[in-house]
Design a protein around this motif. Structure first.
Motif, PDB file in Angstrom:
ATOM      1  N   VAL A   9      33.791 -47.444  32.015  1.00 33.70           N
ATOM      2  CA  VAL A   9      33.012 -47.620  33.243  1.00 33.70           C
ATOM      3  C   VAL A   9      32.820 -49.118  33.424  1.00 33.70           C
ATOM      4  N   SER A  10      33.136 -49.643  34.616  1.00 34.30           N
ATOM      5  CA  SER A  10      33.100 -51.094  34.774  1.00 34.30           C
ATOM      6  C   SER A  10      32.883 -51.464  36.234  1.00 34.30           C
ATOM      7  N   PHE A  11      32.317 -52.652  36.450  1.00 30.67           N
ATOM      8  CA  PHE A  11      32.239 -53.241  37.783  1.00 30.67           C
ATOM      9  C   PHE A  11      33.481 -54.102  38.037  1.00 30.67           C
ATOM     10  N   LEU A  12      33.946 -54.106  39.266  1.00 32.37           N
ATOM     11  CA  LEU A  12      34.985 -55.047  39.672  1.00 32.37           C
ATOM     12  C   LEU A  12      34.411 -56.461  39.589  1.00 32.37           C
ATOM     13  N   GLY A  13      35.145 -57.362  38.930  1.00 35.04           N
ATOM     14  CA  GLY A  13      34.699 -58.752  38.862  1.00 35.04           C
ATOM     15  C   GLY A  13      35.165 -59.500  40.095  1.00 35.04           C
ATOM     16  N   THR A  14      34.281 -59.713  41.059  1.00 28.66           N
ATOM     17  CA  THR A  14      34.702 -60.314  42.324  1.00 28.66           C
ATOM     18  C   THR A  14      35.182 -61.758  42.151  1.00 28.66           C
ATOM     19  N   TYR A  49      33.070 -50.845  43.046  1.00 33.20           N
ATOM     20  CA  TYR A  49      33.441 -51.944  43.940  1.00 33.20           C
ATOM     21  C   TYR A  49      32.642 -51.818  45.242  1.00 33.20           C
ATOM     22  N   SER A  50      32.539 -52.917  45.967  1.00 32.83           N
ATOM     23  CA  SER A  50      31.944 -52.941  47.290  1.00 32.83           C
ATOM     24  C   SER A  50      33.061 -52.903  48.324  1.00 32.83           C
ATOM     25  N   GLU A  51      32.815 -52.258  49.480  1.00 33.45           N
ATOM     26  CA  GLU A  51      33.865 -52.054  50.485  1.00 33.45           C
ATOM     27  C   GLU A  51      34.516 -53.365  50.921  1.00 33.45           C
ATOM     28  N   LYS A  52      33.752 -54.435  50.965  1.00 28.64           N
ATOM     29  CA  LYS A  52      34.346 -55.700  51.424  1.00 28.64           C
ATOM     30  C   LYS A  52      35.334 -56.271  50.410  1.00 28.64           C
ATOM     31  N   PHE A  53      35.323 -55.727  49.185  1.00 25.64           N
ATOM     32  CA  PHE A  53      36.275 -56.174  48.170  1.00 25.64           C
ATOM     33  C   PHE A  53      37.299 -55.074  47.857  1.00 25.64           C
ATOM     34  N   LEU A  54      37.518 -54.173  48.839  1.00 22.10           N
ATOM     35  CA  LEU A  54      38.448 -53.065  48.618  1.00 22.10           C
ATOM     36  C   LEU A  54      39.858 -53.568  48.296  1.00 22.10           C
ATOM     37  N   ARG A  55      40.322 -54.586  49.023  1.00 21.62           N
ATOM     38  CA  ARG A  55      41.687 -55.093  48.795  1.00 21.62           C
ATOM     39  C   ARG A  55      41.842 -55.590  47.363  1.00 21.62           C
ATOM     40  N   LEU A  56      40.831 -56.313  46.858  1.00 25.35           N
ATOM     41  CA  LEU A  56      40.883 -56.806  45.478  1.00 25.35           C
ATOM     42  C   LEU A  56      40.848 -55.634  44.493  1.00 25.35           C
ATOM     43  N   ALA A  57      39.997 -54.638  44.774  1.00 26.84           N
ATOM     44  CA  ALA A  57      39.912 -53.474  43.890  1.00 26.84           C
ATOM     45  C   ALA A  57      41.251 -52.745  43.805  1.00 26.84           C
ATOM     46  N   GLU A  58      41.924 -52.615  44.947  1.00 28.46           N
ATOM     47  CA  GLU A  58      43.222 -51.937  44.957  1.00 28.46           C
ATOM     48  C   GLU A  58      44.265 -52.742  44.184  1.00 28.46           C
ATOM     49  N   HIS A  66      50.388 -50.557  36.744  1.00 26.44           N
ATOM     50  CA  HIS A  66      51.688 -51.161  36.446  1.00 26.44           C
ATOM     51  C   HIS A  66      51.829 -51.389  34.941  1.00 26.44           C
ATOM     52  N   LEU A  67      50.713 -51.856  34.310  1.00 23.79           N
ATOM     53  CA  LEU A  67      50.741 -52.106  32.868  1.00 23.79           C
ATOM     54  C   LEU A  67      50.689 -50.809  32.068  1.00 23.79           C
ATOM     55  N   ARG A  68      49.825 -49.889  32.523  1.00 20.92           N
ATOM     56  CA  ARG A  68      49.598 -48.647  31.803  1.00 20.92           C
ATOM     57  C   ARG A  68      49.718 -47.477  32.776  1.00 20.92           C
ATOM     58  N   PRO A  69      50.923 -46.997  33.022  1.00 23.29           N
ATOM     59  CA  PRO A  69      51.095 -45.903  34.004  1.00 23.29           C
ATOM     60  C   PRO A  69      50.285 -44.656  33.652  1.00 23.29           C
ATOM     61  N   GLU A  70      49.988 -44.474  32.355  1.00 22.15           N
ATOM     62  CA  GLU A  70      49.254 -43.277  31.947  1.00 22.15           C
ATOM     63  C   GLU A  70      47.748 -43.385  32.209  1.00 22.15           C
ATOM     64  N   THR A  71      47.267 -44.574  32.615  1.00 22.18           N
ATOM     65  CA  THR A  71      45.836 -44.778  32.859  1.00 22.18           C
ATOM     66  C   THR A  71      45.488 -44.449  34.309  1.00 22.18           C
ATOM     67  N   GLU A  72      44.548 -43.572  34.482  1.00 23.48           N
ATOM     68  CA  GLU A  72      44.053 -43.213  35.822  1.00 23.48           C
ATOM     69  C   GLU A  72      42.916 -44.165  36.185  1.00 23.48           C
ATOM     70  N   VAL A  73      42.987 -44.786  37.346  1.00 20.73           N
ATOM     71  CA  VAL A  73      41.942 -45.711  37.789  1.00 20.73           C
ATOM     72  C   VAL A  73      41.292 -45.147  39.045  1.00 20.73           C
ATOM     73  N   ASN A  74      40.011 -44.811  38.929  1.00 20.26           N
ATOM     74  CA  ASN A  74      39.248 -44.309  40.068  1.00 20.26           C
ATOM     75  C   ASN A  74      38.410 -45.434  40.656  1.00 20.26           C
ATOM     76  N   LEU A  75      38.605 -45.708  41.928  1.00 19.45           N
ATOM     77  CA  LEU A  75      37.780 -46.704  42.611  1.00 19.45           C
ATOM     78  C   LEU A  75      36.513 -46.018  43.112  1.00 19.45           C
ATOM     79  N   VAL A  76      35.361 -46.491  42.640  1.00 17.69           N
ATOM     80  CA  VAL A  76      34.076 -45.858  42.937  1.00 17.69           C
ATOM     81  C   VAL A  76      33.269 -46.773  43.865  1.00 17.69           C
ATOM     82  N   PRO A  77      33.078 -46.392  45.135  1.00 17.21           N
ATOM     83  CA  PRO A  77      32.285 -47.232  46.039  1.00 17.21           C
ATOM     84  C   PRO A  77      30.853 -47.403  45.528  1.00 17.21           C
ATOM     85  N   MET A  78      30.389 -48.623  45.488  1.00 17.31           N
ATOM     86  CA  MET A  78      29.019 -48.915  45.067  1.00 17.31           C
ATOM     87  C   MET A  78      28.481 -50.007  45.994  1.00 17.31           C
TER      88      MET A  78
END
Length: 545
Positions: A9-14, A49-58, A66-78
């Protein structure tokens, strides 16, 4: 045994995670770097992530995949209006954790506190420490040399953090607030005023969250043992300490050969009528909580089997030679004095010692009269939910009812069950949802009738010896009953009769000195009563068996 999945569980580092060109692979980005390590892998990431940083989150998500294809990454709006507002950040994260489907049986969780504002990091810390998020803390750190190629060189540090709470006063205060929430939950949100009861509930909260050992709840019928047991279970479940069910068993209903089968299960054909296999309540409570109410009613054979199940976490179903395992926490309830039951040979001493590590006695309603008013409010809310309409007292009616409820005339033999039933009757009969004085006076008459010539034991052990007359007590102690004036004999008999309605000298003293105590600066009802009895050579234990 299958390997558990690893979830972060982590925050996007803006700022720290921010980069878009090919040069981004030469920059240390905490959430990406976690997934570049050979000694650490993740099956899933929950990235706030915050909506204004959606592009960075994606971009961060795509790079991780790309590094770990087996890792699922869920973007959670906060969305946070002010990411430095402690209250807003904590509330948003708390709500997320309450709704998230944590599964500690199949997944391990890591809470990353390198990214996000300092406020977010503190809030994540609090949620982990209070078990709202059932995880360990992770901190990542940049490499000594920033320049490297993708997937090569030093990817930085990754450490599990074990913070000393004593060094963080602000965190300790916030953690105390979380604990207060848990205590209020155990009290069903009722603002109780009895200090001894409040201290007991605060300790139970600590025990519930930190000990898997059995808990013994004693007290008279209707004092709230079953409700408190369920609240303990719900608190542990909310903190992800258990994952199983709450199983509520009244041992008074278990009789004969069926008792062992109901508790421990049986195999098919174990006895006449056993047409199918049965698991039993202990197995049903696996990884959950088993509440055995009226545990003193169990037979000695079932007690021996229960002791083995508690200590070894496995047992034999009836008729089976194959052991069954069950990891349950036991909460036991009783309105008997189990110490007396042990002395009488009706309860195993070794089982009593095992379940008595954490023992709490819930007081009768008459011993918590300062809590009657908030419980009236609570029962009105319960009645409104059940009846589908709100009900309130008229001001005069409430004063009449509360005056009666607080008086010595109100025996409350069934404790909170009596109070709950009384309020439900008033709410049901109230025209247009308003309880008037006529309805209250009729209810007082009904309660007095119910308590007249009552067959119950007034919350004390029904097996206690019969009350001995004062004359016989005097003779047994070598005192001269006939040497007392008739006035003293009559008064002493009345005092003894009143004492036998109460559990201790404090309660009896409050009843006996109810008027004069109001004129004393420091009333000591117990001491006054003991001194009165001592005038005649008596002690409390002489007149209250």
């Amino acid at each position: 045994m299958p390997t558990k999945k690893q979830v972060a569980v982590s925050f996007l580092g803006t700022v720290l995670d921010s980069a878009f060109g090919q040069g981004r692979w030469q920059k240390w980005r905490p959430n990406v770097a976690m997934n570049q390590r050979d000694d650490f892998h993740l099956d899933r990431m929950e990235l706030f992530y915050s909506e204004k940083f959606l592009r960075l989150a994606e971009r961060v998500r795509d790079d991780i995949v790309h590094l770990r294809p087996e890792t699922e990454v869920n973007l959670v709006p906060m969305e946070l209006e002010n990411p430095w507002d402690f209250s807003e950040v904590y509330t948003k994260l708390h709500d997320w954790s309450a709704a998230y489907p944590f599964d500690t049986e199949t997944e391990n969780y890591f809470t990353h506190i390198t990214t996000g504002t300092h406020v977010a990091q503190i809030c994540l810390f609090l949620l982990v420490e209070s078990r709202r998020i059932p995880s360990v803390l992770l901190q990542t750190s940049p490499p000594k040399k920033q320049q490297r190629s993708m997937g090569q060189g030093d990817v930085g540090g990754l450490d599990v953090i074990d913070l000393d709470l004593a060094r963080y006063d602000v965190l300790a205060e916030r953690l105390a607030a979380v604990r207060d929430d848990a205590v209020r939950y155990l009290k069903s949100g009722i603002a109780t005023n009895n200090q001894a009861f409040n201290r007991m509930i605060a300790e139970i909260e600590q025990v519930a969250l930190h000990s898997p050992s059995p808990i013994l709840l004693s007290g008279p019928t209707g004092a709230g043992k079953s409700m408190l047991a369920r609240r303990i279970y719900e608190l542990k479940k909310a903190r992800h300490l258990i994952s199983g069910r709450f199983v509520d068993v009244n041992c008074a209903t278990l009789r004969g050969d069926g008792a062992a089968s109901a508790l421990f299960g049986h195999k098919k054909g174990a006895f006449t009528g056993a047409a199918d296999k049965r698991e039993g309540w202990l197995k049903t409570a696996d990884k959950g909580v088993l509440f055995l109410d009226e545990i003193g009613e169990l037979g000695l054979d079932e007690q021996a089997m229960l002791l083995k199940a508690i200590e070894e976490k496995h047992f034999y179903p009836v008729g089976s030679d194959v052991e069954v395992s069950s990891e349950f926490q036991l909460i036991a309830g009783t309105n008997r004095d189990l110490r007396r039951e042990v002395r009488a040979g009706r309860f195993r001493e070794d089982l009593f010692a095992r379940i008595n590590l954490w023992q709490y006695t819930l007081p009768a309603l008459r011993d918590r009269r300062e809590d009657i008013a908030p419980n009236i409010d609570h029962q009105l809310a319960v009645a409104a939910q059940e009846l589908g309409r709100a009900t309130r007292f008229n001001k005069e009616a409430y004063a009449v009812y509360l005056d009666f409820a607080l008086s010595n005339q109100a025996l409350w033999r069934g404790n909170f069950r009596d109070l709950a039933a009384s309020i439900m009757r008033l709410a049901t009969l109230a025209p247009q949802g308003r309880i008037g004085t006529d309805l209250v006076r009729a209810e007082i008459g009904r309660l007095n009738y119910l308590w007249t010539e009552d067959a119950f034991s007034d919350g004390r052990d029904t097996d206690r010896p019969s009350e001995t007359g004062l004359q016989e007590i005097f003779e047994n102690k070598g005192l001269d009953w006939n040497g007392l004036d008739l006035f003293d004999r009559l008064q002493l008999e009345s005092v003894a009769a009143e004492c036998r309605k109460h559990k201790n000298t404090a309660a009896a003293g409050r009843a006996l000195f109810g008027v004069s105590r109001e004129h004393r600066t420091t009333p000591n009802d117990s001491d006054r009563l003991r001194k009165y009895l001592a005038r005649f050579g008596l002690a409390w234990a002489d007149i209250v068996p």
